[in-house]
Design a protein around this motif. Structure first.
Motif, mmCIF file in Angstrom:
data_model
loop_
_atom_site.group_PDB
_atom_site.id
_atom_site.type_symbol
_atom_site.label_atom_id
_atom_site.label_comp_id
_atom_site.label_asym_id
_atom_site.label_seq_id
_atom_site.Cartn_x
_atom_site.Cartn_y
_atom_site.Cartn_z
ATOM 1 N N SER A 144 0.836 -1.193 0.000
ATOM 2 C CA SER A 144 0.000 0.000 0.000
ATOM 3 C C SER A 144 0.871 1.244 0.000
ATOM 4 N N ASP A 145 0.237 2.383 -0.312
ATOM 5 C CA ASP A 145 1.002 3.627 -0.297
ATOM 6 C C ASP A 145 1.541 3.940 1.093
ATOM 7 N N THR A 146 0.786 3.561 2.133
ATOM 8 C CA THR A 146 1.243 3.782 3.504
ATOM 9 C C THR A 146 2.476 2.949 3.812
ATOM 10 N N SER A 147 2.473 1.699 3.373
ATOM 11 C CA SER A 147 3.625 0.818 3.610
ATOM 12 C C SER A 147 4.866 1.331 2.894
ATOM 13 N N PHE A 149 5.458 4.406 2.012
ATOM 14 C CA PHE A 149 5.845 5.639 2.705
ATOM 15 C C PHE A 149 6.661 5.328 3.958
ATOM 16 N N LEU A 150 6.206 4.342 4.743
ATOM 17 C CA LEU A 150 6.913 4.018 5.988
ATOM 18 C C LEU A 150 8.300 3.446 5.713
ATOM 19 N N SER A 153 10.479 6.318 4.641
ATOM 20 C CA SER A 153 10.727 7.177 5.796
ATOM 21 C C SER A 153 11.748 6.546 6.728
ATOM 22 N N PRO A 161 6.392 12.110 -0.599
ATOM 23 C CA PRO A 161 5.126 11.994 -1.341
ATOM 24 C C PRO A 161 5.310 11.709 -2.826
ATOM 25 N N VAL A 164 6.804 8.108 -3.390
ATOM 26 C CA VAL A 164 5.769 7.085 -3.207
ATOM 27 C C VAL A 164 4.847 7.063 -4.420
ATOM 28 N N GLN A 165 4.443 8.219 -4.872
ATOM 29 C CA GLN A 165 3.565 8.319 -6.035
ATOM 30 C C GLN A 165 4.224 7.706 -7.274
#
Length: 287
Positions: A144-147, A149-150, A153, A161, A164-165
């Motif tokens: 996922s985009d959250t995964s 991102f983490l 990070s 951002p 990730v995109q």
């Protein structure tokens, strides 16, 4: 490193004299000293120390001089040394690019991901993010985009951002981000820079060079190559200036009978002051 005799004409100084690693400057009877050994790289700043007597007391005055404005001769010397380094280590960099050759669309997709990760980033951080991301993606499937991102990070990356995109865009349509049948590499890199988030012309070129390391006729004019050619990095180059710099690298690669990417790799290592290990990008077996 040996000292460099810096031309100061046009910078308000009346004359110069070099002794050892000290360059003496004489602006209007006031003596100043610039120590410039070892040869500086990029946009480093030197301090000009001026001593004069005022009201019976010796005063020390400090001024800042930016190297790109006063060291054209030093930059020429730097280019010469960089090319000399590439020639001395020719076999190593030829082997490096040959090790990256792959016809696998899956590998090409991951090389494109690394190009996105490396944009305006320290190499070691991009490497860490790449290894973590690929390990998780190939073990657990699409993330996922959250995964994503983490993971980025955790690796300490910037520009999260847009990166990730870009990564999600690549994996959402892997066929569309690879070269189309009959599409030449120049058209392909321009299409990447226009469509993939996080890829400008330099990093789109880097991606193409990773995918076609022995045949791509391009050079990634990133911040490191800018420091070598122009004295400072981080510039937003016009297309004309970018392609002129690219031709400089390609011309010297032809003279050395090296792939353009092999020479660029050598120039990167020279400017950064150490050899970077890219073995983690070598093609893997099927997961």
């Amino acid at each position: 490193s040996r000292p460099v005799n810096v031309p100061i004409a046009g910078n308000g100084f009346a004359g110069t004299r070099q002794s050892g690693n000290t360059l003496s400057l004489f602006p209007g009877g006031e003596r100043t000293y610039l120590k410039i050994s070892p040869l500086p790289v990029g946009r480093a700043t030197l301090k000009k120390v001026s001593r004069r007597r005022m009201n019976g007391r010796e005063m020390v005055m400090l001024f800042q001089l930016e190297l790109p404005a006063i060291l054209p001769q030093a930059r020429r010397e730097l280019k010469r040394r960089a090319l000399e380094y590439a020639g001395t280590n020719r076999g190593l960099y030829l082997s490096n690019v040959q090790s990256l050759v792959s016809d696998s669309p899956r590998e090409h997709t991951w090389l494109l991901v690394f190009a996105i990760l490396s944009a305006r980033e320290r190499f070691n951080r991009a490497e860490t993010a790449y290894k973590l991301l690929r390990e998780k993606w190939e073990k657990h499937g699409p993330l996922s985009d959250t995964s994503v991102f983490l993971i980025l990070s955790f690796a300490g990356l910037s520009l999260l951002p847009v990166k990730v995109q870009g990564i999600l865009y690549v994996f959402s349509q892997p066929d569309a981000v690879l070269p189309a049948a009959g599409e030449d590499l120049h058209t392909y890199r321009l299409r990447l820079s226009d469509t993939v988030p996080g890829l400008g012309l330099a990093k789109a070129t880097f991606a193409v060079c990773l995918m076609h390391p022995t045949t791509a006729p391009f050079a990634c004019i990133d911040t490191w190559i800018q420091k070598l050619l122009f004295g400072q990095g981080g510039q937003s180059l016009s297309a004309r200036k970018y392609f002129a710099a690219e031709r400089w690298v390609a011309r010297h690669a032809r003279r050395m009978r090296l792939p353009v990417f092999a020479l660029q790799w050598a120039l990167w290592d020279f400017v950064r002051g150490g050899k970077q290990d890219h073995s983690f990008l070598v093609e893997r077996g099927s997961p």
